[in-house]
Enzyme design. Sequence first.
Site, PDB file in Angstrom:
ATOM      1  N   HIS A 293       0.986  -1.316   0.047  1.00 14.90           N
ATOM      2  CA  HIS A 293       0.060   0.009  -0.135  1.00 14.90           C
ATOM      3  C   HIS A 293       0.871   1.460   0.102  1.00 14.90           C
ATOM      4  CE1 HIS A 293      -3.671   2.428   0.211  1.00 14.90           C
ATOM      5  NE2 HIS A 293      -3.025   3.002   1.397  1.00 14.90           N
ATOM      6  N   HIS A 303       1.918  11.935   1.916  1.00 21.75           N
ATOM      7  CA  HIS A 303       2.309  10.773   2.458  1.00 21.75           C
ATOM      8  C   HIS A 303       3.682  10.440   2.336  1.00 21.75           C
ATOM      9  CE1 HIS A 303      -1.754   9.657   3.284  1.00 21.75           C
ATOM     10  NE2 HIS A 303      -2.186   9.486   1.884  1.00 21.75           N
TER      11      HIS A 303
END
Length: 443
Positions: A293, A303
Amino acid sequence: MANPSPLALIVFFLLLILTISATEYSRPPPKKIIAMRSSKPESHPQQVHISVVGADHMRITWIADDKHTQSLVEYGRASGVYDKSATGEHTTYRYFFYNSGTIHHVKIGPLDPDTVYYYRCGGIDDMYSFKTPPASLPIEFAVAGDLGQTEWTSSTLNHINASNYDMLLLPGDLSYADTNQPLWDSFGRLVEPLASARPWMVTQGNHEIEAFPIFDWFHPFASYNHRWRMPYEESGSSSNLYYSFDVAGGAVHVVMLGSYAEFGSDSDQYKWLVKDLGEVDREKTPWIIVLLHAPWYNTNAAHQGEGENMRRATEHLLYEARVDIVFAGHVHAYERFKRVYDNKANSCGPVHITIGDGGNREGLALDFKKDHKSASLSLFHEASFGHGRLKVLNRTHAHWSWHRNDDSEATVRDKVWIESLSASGACGAGQTTELSASGKDEL
């Protein structure tokens, strides 16, 4: 020659601006969540999806609100003719005041490859059908991450379904329920038309965790593990969060890793990965594909660094095994990198592809950093919703394409031919790979 008048210059620049505006792609905003409600009687199957189990079996999963429904699947090759049957198991779970329906898991087979089967669940005469994957190359995967259940998700699914494929791979973040359990049911209904007809192989993302540290009885991934059971036991794994499987007669080995399971050198996942990759014979299995992921390479502001610890702990295992491609999600955009290892271009490393743009409710990650340390490794990126297609044609070559679905049609925005590392004599991807079980763990 006379100089142009001010009016002529103004007209010229207005036309130039209009031309640029007409050709420049305008990225769309997020769209609303689709809430899919069931209109079926309680005993009827809903949220049906299938997954491969071993070389010639399939797991049929569905939910029924009637707790007395049988864990029974009847199936056959002719429409409405069910000459074979299998029974399985069922489970339920509770989350605060939510009680799930009865979740049934039934393994059927042996099945013939590249064959359409018709089936019904629980003895109820709602007919479904699926096609088994081929027993040899070529094989085509649809790849989509961070799906959610918005109008953009529906667009992604429609574009995937518009062309034939053999299997869907999903690198995490399925329903975006985020503890709102009825959204798991809604997601299951939304994807059922596709997920009941082709195997969906998934791994978990951060939105599947759904844990409350102050409440010990809510185990992480409870909803995900109950609803989306993958063939982890068959691959020697102790957890539904990481597993592997073979397709196309063993020509392609797919590894699903858990970004949110322990991955240090003393962890079960690490030890399992060493064993799993070490048993792959590249003479028989020319392709290895990995999904996880949180991306290890990412030039988007979103992120940043969240996959770095896992990369440091396990990247050398993938490199030594000569993994061909690594798919990731998490970042809501598309990005493709060169073959890379340890933050450097390396012709024997995997191609890293981020495809977290399936249609989630949080919208797109628009900010790619031109001055990022990995910018020179990034070959293409775009913040748009879409999905990918990987067609493995033979032992040596596969074709990858990324399809932007923000338009009325799925526009191909990126495509590339990928050569298997097993075909590269320079990379030494020969027979069974010897991996360093006690590799350097930089955590």
